[in-house]
Design an enzyme around this catalytic site. Structure first.
Site, PDB file in Angstrom:
ATOM      1  N   THR A  33       0.896  -1.233   0.060  1.00 45.93           N
ATOM      2  CA  THR A  33       0.071   0.070   0.029  1.00 45.93           C
ATOM      3  C   THR A  33       0.914   1.395  -0.028  1.00 45.93           C
ATOM      4  O   THR A  33       1.888   1.151   0.531  1.00 45.93           O
ATOM      5  CB  THR A  33      -1.122  -0.102   1.206  1.00 45.93           C
ATOM      6  OG1 THR A  33      -0.136   0.296   2.349  1.00 45.93           O
ATOM      7  CG2 THR A  33      -1.769  -1.164   1.184  1.00 45.93           C
ATOM      8  N   GLY A  34       0.407   2.195  -0.733  1.00 47.02           N
ATOM      9  CA  GLY A  34       1.400   3.608  -0.747  1.00 47.02           C
ATOM     10  C   GLY A  34       2.780   3.106  -1.504  1.00 47.02           C
ATOM     11  O   GLY A  34       3.697   3.608  -1.009  1.00 47.02           O
TER      12      GLY A  34
ATOM     13  N   ILE B 231       9.582   5.149   0.219  1.00 43.55           N
ATOM     14  CA  ILE B 231       9.699   3.681   0.710  1.00 43.55           C
ATOM     15  C   ILE B 231       8.991   2.604   0.214  1.00 43.55           C
ATOM     16  O   ILE B 231       9.595   1.453  -0.294  1.00 43.55           O
ATOM     17  CB  ILE B 231       9.466   3.544   2.065  1.00 43.55           C
ATOM     18  CG1 ILE B 231      10.698   4.731   2.988  1.00 43.55           C
ATOM     19  CG2 ILE B 231       9.610   2.192   2.827  1.00 43.55           C
ATOM     20  CD1 ILE B 231      10.092   4.905   4.253  1.00 43.55           C
ATOM     21  N   GLY B 232       7.896   3.047  -0.316  1.00 41.79           N
ATOM     22  CA  GLY B 232       6.977   1.788  -0.947  1.00 41.79           C
ATOM     23  C   GLY B 232       7.279   1.671  -2.224  1.00 41.79           C
ATOM     24  O   GLY B 232       7.627   0.392  -2.623  1.00 41.79           O
TER      25      GLY B 232
ATOM     26  N   SER C 112       7.317   4.060  12.764  1.00 42.31           N
ATOM     27  CA  SER C 112       8.145   4.899  12.709  1.00 42.31           C
ATOM     28  C   SER C 112       8.966   5.059  14.281  1.00 42.31           C
ATOM     29  O   SER C 112       8.289   4.613  15.306  1.00 42.31           O
ATOM     30  CB  SER C 112       7.322   6.446  12.583  1.00 42.31           C
ATOM     31  OG  SER C 112       8.152   7.424  12.692  1.00 42.31           O
TER      32      SER C 112
ATOM     33  N   TYR D 228       0.659  11.659  15.195  1.00 41.69           N
ATOM     34  CA  TYR D 228       1.600  10.995  14.069  1.00 41.69           C
ATOM     35  C   TYR D 228       2.080   9.867  14.974  1.00 41.69           C
ATOM     36  O   TYR D 228       1.830   8.530  14.691  1.00 41.69           O
ATOM     37  CB  TYR D 228       2.578  11.635  13.312  1.00 41.69           C
ATOM     38  CG  TYR D 228       3.334  10.983  12.504  1.00 41.69           C
ATOM     39  CD1 TYR D 228       2.907  10.064  11.496  1.00 41.69           C
ATOM     40  CD2 TYR D 228       4.830  10.723  12.628  1.00 41.69           C
ATOM     41  CE1 TYR D 228       3.714   9.479  10.697  1.00 41.69           C
ATOM     42  CE2 TYR D 228       5.479  10.139  12.000  1.00 41.69           C
ATOM     43  CZ  TYR D 228       5.086   9.044  10.826  1.00 41.69           C
ATOM     44  OH  TYR D 228       5.918   8.327   9.944  1.00 41.69           O
TER      45      TYR D 228
HETATM   46  P1  NAP Z   1       5.925   9.105   0.738  1.00 43.24           P
HETATM   47  O1  NAP Z   1       6.815   9.276  -0.155  1.00 43.24           O
HETATM   48  O2  NAP Z   1       5.024  10.496   1.089  1.00 43.24           O
HETATM   49  O3  NAP Z   1       4.879   8.011   0.462  1.00 43.24           O
HETATM   50  C1  NAP Z   1       3.749   7.745   0.903  1.00 43.24           C
HETATM   51  C2  NAP Z   1       3.158   6.662   0.269  1.00 43.24           C
HETATM   52  O4  NAP Z   1       1.493   6.601   0.773  1.00 43.24           O
HETATM   53  C3  NAP Z   1       2.590   7.279  -1.314  1.00 43.24           C
HETATM   54  O5  NAP Z   1       2.667   6.268  -2.113  1.00 43.24           O
HETATM   55  C4  NAP Z   1       1.226   7.812  -1.254  1.00 43.24           C
HETATM   56  O6  NAP Z   1       0.490   7.899  -2.520  1.00 43.24           O
HETATM   57  C5  NAP Z   1       0.597   6.758  -0.199  1.00 43.24           C
HETATM   58  N1  NAP Z   1      -0.553   7.382   0.338  1.00 43.24           N
HETATM   59  C6  NAP Z   1      -0.718   8.316   1.313  1.00 43.24           C
HETATM   60  N2  NAP Z   1      -1.913   8.532   1.599  1.00 43.24           N
HETATM   61  C7  NAP Z   1      -2.808   7.691   0.818  1.00 43.24           C
HETATM   62  C8  NAP Z   1      -4.132   7.235   0.704  1.00 43.24           C
HETATM   63  N3  NAP Z   1      -5.110   7.944   1.563  1.00 43.24           N
HETATM   64  N4  NAP Z   1      -4.379   6.179   0.122  1.00 43.24           N
HETATM   65  C9  NAP Z   1      -3.553   5.571  -0.704  1.00 43.24           C
HETATM   66  N5  NAP Z   1      -2.020   5.805  -0.576  1.00 43.24           N
HETATM   67  C10 NAP Z   1      -1.737   7.087   0.252  1.00 43.24           C
HETATM   68  O7  NAP Z   1       6.421   8.829   2.022  1.00 43.24           O
HETATM   69  P2  NAP Z   1       7.490   7.825   2.527  1.00 43.24           P
HETATM   70  O8  NAP Z   1       8.293   8.479   3.399  1.00 43.24           O
HETATM   71  O9  NAP Z   1       7.931   6.735   1.577  1.00 43.24           O
HETATM   72  O10 NAP Z   1       6.445   7.193   3.634  1.00 43.24           O
HETATM   73  C11 NAP Z   1       5.973   5.842   3.569  1.00 43.24           C
HETATM   74  C12 NAP Z   1       5.691   5.350   5.144  1.00 43.24           C
HETATM   75  O11 NAP Z   1       6.880   5.280   5.925  1.00 43.24           O
HETATM   76  C13 NAP Z   1       4.695   6.181   5.698  1.00 43.24           C
HETATM   77  O12 NAP Z   1       3.671   5.156   6.531  1.00 43.24           O
HETATM   78  C14 NAP Z   1       5.534   7.025   6.762  1.00 43.24           C
HETATM   79  O13 NAP Z   1       4.646   7.443   7.881  1.00 43.24           O
HETATM   80  C15 NAP Z   1       6.570   5.915   6.861  1.00 43.24           C
HETATM   81  N6  NAP Z   1       7.767   6.689   7.504  1.00 43.24           N
HETATM   82  C16 NAP Z   1       8.386   7.460   6.834  1.00 43.24           C
HETATM   83  C17 NAP Z   1       9.715   8.128   7.237  1.00 43.24           C
HETATM   84  C18 NAP Z   1      10.422   9.142   6.568  1.00 43.24           C
HETATM   85  O14 NAP Z   1      11.217   9.797   7.282  1.00 43.24           O
HETATM   86  N7  NAP Z   1      10.166   9.213   5.379  1.00 43.24           N
HETATM   87  C19 NAP Z   1       9.823   7.983   8.780  1.00 43.24           C
HETATM   88  C20 NAP Z   1       9.391   6.776   9.496  1.00 43.24           C
HETATM   89  C21 NAP Z   1       8.201   6.348   8.744  1.00 43.24           C
HETATM   90  P3  NAP Z   1      -0.016   8.986  -3.239  1.00 43.24           P
HETATM   91  O15 NAP Z   1       1.311   9.788  -3.966  1.00 43.24           O
HETATM   92  O16 NAP Z   1      -1.061   8.336  -4.289  1.00 43.24           O
HETATM   93  O17 NAP Z   1      -0.712   9.944  -1.992  1.00 43.24           O
END
Ligand code: NAP
Length: 249
Positions: free
Chosen positions: A12-13, A18-19, A137, A150
């Site tokens: 998902t995402g 990261i996804g 996280s 968060y």
């Molecule tokens: P990101 O690049 O913003 O990726 C978020 C992903 O989630 C995107 O594919 C986005 O898709 C999707 N998403 C968000 N809202 C959605 C919704 N309502 N329905 C379906 N898809 C949705 O950020 P990321 O850093 O890779 O984050 C991924 C995960 O890692 C998150 O759960 C975040 O909390 C966790 N995390 C990140 C960090 C960090 O520092 N980056 C640290 C700890 C944990 P769309 O583009 O379609 O919105």
């Protein structure tokens, strides 16, 4: 590189950050991959990059009914599902006095409610064995200002990793979590900050990371590959902190 050969995986995402990196690494390891996102532009970009082999699904992670539809789509495409990476998430940072009910519900909807009901909807679809990985996280562990909601959403996921492990292990389903520290992804561009403020926030965060830098998405994806693969068959209900020491040192 066949650590996930023939495994059917849903991320998902999976359209950015990261996804998306996990989708690339899953493909390199021989998995069949489906992924979700919500934003048409990033869904399109992922389609262009990953090609028609990957099933790319528009699905809102906060919507309970959408989780049922998603489970049906995956079941139709793959039959059974071996790996679920619950990664879709949003970050909304505010001091407590600036929270309202709609914003609170949105954070819990995407980060907690949707993932929970997706696991429920997929129960008949999971293969035996299957592996679920939750993306939590470091903020579930530390008292960083403005992260109250968060951090609570991510603490809920860590609780699911333990309780659902207890509930599902007898069906052959392992549940584990990763807790990344700050990772360089598009997420930081979504905080609604000016370029100057974003730079200041990034420097302040970087100063709190003992390793002295942000992590890369591949440093999380490699742990997800391990947790998704049979190499981790005895790893159940665990949490991998991958945070440059931020949560422990
Ligand atoms: P990101 O690049 O913003 O990726 C978020 C992903 O989630 C995107 O594919 C986005 O898709 C999707 N998403 C968000 N809202 C959605 C919704 N309502 N329905 C379906 N898809 C949705 O950020 P990321 O850093 O890779 O984050 C991924 C995960 O890692 C998150 O759960 C975040 O909390 C966790 N995390 C990140 C960090 C960090 O520092 N980056 C640290 C700890 C944990 P769309 O583009 O379609 O919105």
């Amino acid at each position: 590189m066949n650590r996930l050969k023939d495994k059917r995986a849903l991320i998902t995402g999976g359209t950015t950050g990261i996804g998306l990196e996990t989708a690339r690494e899953f493909l390199n390891e021989g998995a069949r991959v489906a992924l979700t996102g919500k934003n048409p532009a990033t869904l399109d970009a992922a389609r262009k990059e990953l090609g028609s082999e990957v099933l790319i699904i528009s699905s809102d992670a906060s919507d309970r009914a959408a989780q049922k539809e998603l489970a049906q789509t995956v079941s139709r495409a793959f039959g059974k599902l071996d790996v679920l990476f619950l990664n879709a998430g949003i970050v909304d940072l505010r001091p407590i006095e600036q929270w309202d009910e709609a914003a609170f519900d949105r954070s819990f909807g995407v980060n907690v409610k949707g993932p929970y009901f997706l696991v429920q909807a997929l129960l008949p679809v999971f293969a035996k064995p299957a592996s679920i990985v939750l993306n939590a996280s470091v903020n579930a562990h530390i008292g960083m200002p403005n992260t109250s909601v968060y951090g609570a959403t991510k603490a809920a996921l860590l609780s699911f990793a333990r309780t659902l492990s207890g509930e599902l292990i007898s069906r052959g389903i392992r549940v584990n979590a990763v807790s990344p520290g700050p990772i360089s992804t598009p997420l930081y561009g979504k905080l609604g900050l000016s370029e100057t403020d974003l730079k200041a926030v990034s420097t302040s965060i970087q100063n709190q990371i003992p390793a002295g830098r942000f992590g890369n998405p591949s440093e999380i994806a490699s742990a997800i590959v391990f947790l998704a693969s049979d190499e981790s068959a005895f790893t159940v209900g665990s949490e991998f902190m991958i945070d440059g020491g931020m949560g422990t040192l």
